[in-house]
Write a protein that holds these residues in place. Structure first.
Motif, PDB file in Angstrom:
ATOM      1  N   VAL A 126       0.874  -1.177   0.000  1.00  0.00           N
ATOM      2  CA  VAL A 126       0.000   0.000   0.000  1.00  0.00           C
ATOM      3  C   VAL A 126       0.908   1.223   0.000  1.00  0.00           C
ATOM      4  O   VAL A 126       1.751   1.377   0.886  1.00  0.00           O
ATOM      5  CB  VAL A 126      -0.923   0.019   1.245  1.00  0.00           C
ATOM      6  N   ALA A 127       0.734   2.059  -1.004  1.00  0.00           N
ATOM      7  CA  ALA A 127       1.557   3.264  -1.133  1.00  0.00           C
ATOM      8  C   ALA A 127       0.690   4.504  -1.035  1.00  0.00           C
ATOM      9  O   ALA A 127      -0.470   4.507  -1.453  1.00  0.00           O
ATOM     10  CB  ALA A 127       2.298   3.255  -2.462  1.00  0.00           C
ATOM     11  N   ASP A 128       1.257   5.546  -0.476  1.00  0.00           N
ATOM     12  CA  ASP A 128       0.555   6.822  -0.364  1.00  0.00           C
ATOM     13  C   ASP A 128       0.435   7.462  -1.745  1.00  0.00           C
ATOM     14  O   ASP A 128       1.127   7.101  -2.701  1.00  0.00           O
ATOM     15  CB  ASP A 128       1.304   7.743   0.602  1.00  0.00           C
TER      16      ASP A 128
ATOM     17  N   THR B  93       2.562   2.620 -11.648  1.00  0.00           N
ATOM     18  CA  THR B  93       1.327   2.039 -12.185  1.00  0.00           C
ATOM     19  C   THR B  93       0.865   0.863 -11.328  1.00  0.00           C
ATOM     20  O   THR B  93       1.688   0.203 -10.678  1.00  0.00           O
ATOM     21  CB  THR B  93       1.535   1.542 -13.628  1.00  0.00           C
ATOM     22  N   PRO B  94      -0.421   0.577 -11.360  1.00  0.00           N
ATOM     23  CA  PRO B  94      -0.923  -0.617 -10.652  1.00  0.00           C
ATOM     24  C   PRO B  94      -0.221  -1.894 -11.125  1.00  0.00           C
ATOM     25  O   PRO B  94       0.025  -2.793 -10.326  1.00  0.00           O
ATOM     26  CB  PRO B  94      -2.416  -0.641 -11.004  1.00  0.00           C
ATOM     27  N   GLN B  95       0.127  -1.957 -12.394  1.00  0.00           N
ATOM     28  CA  GLN B  95       0.829  -3.133 -12.925  1.00  0.00           C
ATOM     29  C   GLN B  95       2.200  -3.302 -12.255  1.00  0.00           C
ATOM     30  O   GLN B  95       2.599  -4.419 -11.930  1.00  0.00           O
ATOM     31  CB  GLN B  95       0.989  -3.019 -14.446  1.00  0.00           C
ATOM     32  N   GLU B  96       2.921  -2.207 -12.036  1.00  0.00           N
ATOM     33  CA  GLU B  96       4.225  -2.303 -11.355  1.00  0.00           C
ATOM     34  C   GLU B  96       4.055  -2.863  -9.946  1.00  0.00           C
ATOM     35  O   GLU B  96       4.854  -3.694  -9.511  1.00  0.00           O
ATOM     36  CB  GLU B  96       4.899  -0.933 -11.294  1.00  0.00           C
ATOM     37  N   TRP B  97       3.022  -2.407  -9.226  1.00  0.00           N
ATOM     38  CA  TRP B  97       2.780  -2.923  -7.872  1.00  0.00           C
ATOM     39  C   TRP B  97       2.452  -4.417  -7.926  1.00  0.00           C
ATOM     40  O   TRP B  97       2.947  -5.198  -7.117  1.00  0.00           O
ATOM     41  CB  TRP B  97       1.655  -2.160  -7.175  1.00  0.00           C
TER      42      TRP B  97
END
Length: 169
Positions: free
Chosen positions: A101-103, A111-115
């Motif tokens: 979870v990132a601020d 990007t959501p893909q990187e996470w």
């Protein structure tokens, strides 16, 4: 109802003893040192949280590991950094679930893909019971993103806004 009871049993079967067995004190110390070293390279804050199981109230209402990670992000005040660039690396042992979870400051740049890719790479180590390897890899990848997007200026000292020690529950 049966699925909820099975899930409840799975989460109650594990407790803090299991967390401390998976993440012993010497590993906690090494992880804290790695977090501190990471934070000397960027202005972000990284917290690690490992829990054995979800609280009963979460299970009864069908909440996910992601729901708990977001709650812990707030409880641990990871959102409360000057540049809005805190990150929580969360591991739920009962479900072998991993969440990052990132601020908003960092989320705007990643990007959501990187996470998802970071979480996927962590998953292999955790499935094999290599918790330190997985957490160290996740920390290295999160640190690389923070260095890329929030580097410290030459000569700038890091302000340590949050504790470096992992939270175990």
């Amino acid at each position: 109802m049966l699925a909820t009871l099975k899930r409840l049993f799975k989460h109650r079967w594990l407790d803090e003893t299991d967390t401390r067995r998976a993440i012993p004190p010497d590993m906690v110390k090494r992880l804290a040192q790695r977090v501190a070293a990471s934070e000397k390279r960027h202005s972000g804050e990284v917290r690690i949280c490992v829990e054995a199981g979800l609280p009963t109230s979460y299970i009864l209402r069908g909440a996910t590991a992601r729901d708990r990670a977001v709650t812990m992000f707030g409880k641990l005040r990871v959102w409360d950094t000057e540049h809005n660039n805190g990150v929580l690396i969360y591991l739920l042992l009962a479900e072998r679930a991993i969440e990052v979870v990132a601020d908003r400051g960092l989320n705007r740049k990643v990007t959501p893909q990187e996470w998802r890719e970071i979480v996927a790479r962590m998953g292999g180590a955790f499935r094999d019971g290599r918790f330190e390897d997985g957490l160290t890899e996740a920390l290295a990848e999160v640190s690389a993103l923070l260095v890329q997007h929030f580097p410290l200026a030459p000569g700038e000292a890091d302000t340590n806004e949050l504790p470096d020690e992992p939270v175990l529950g």
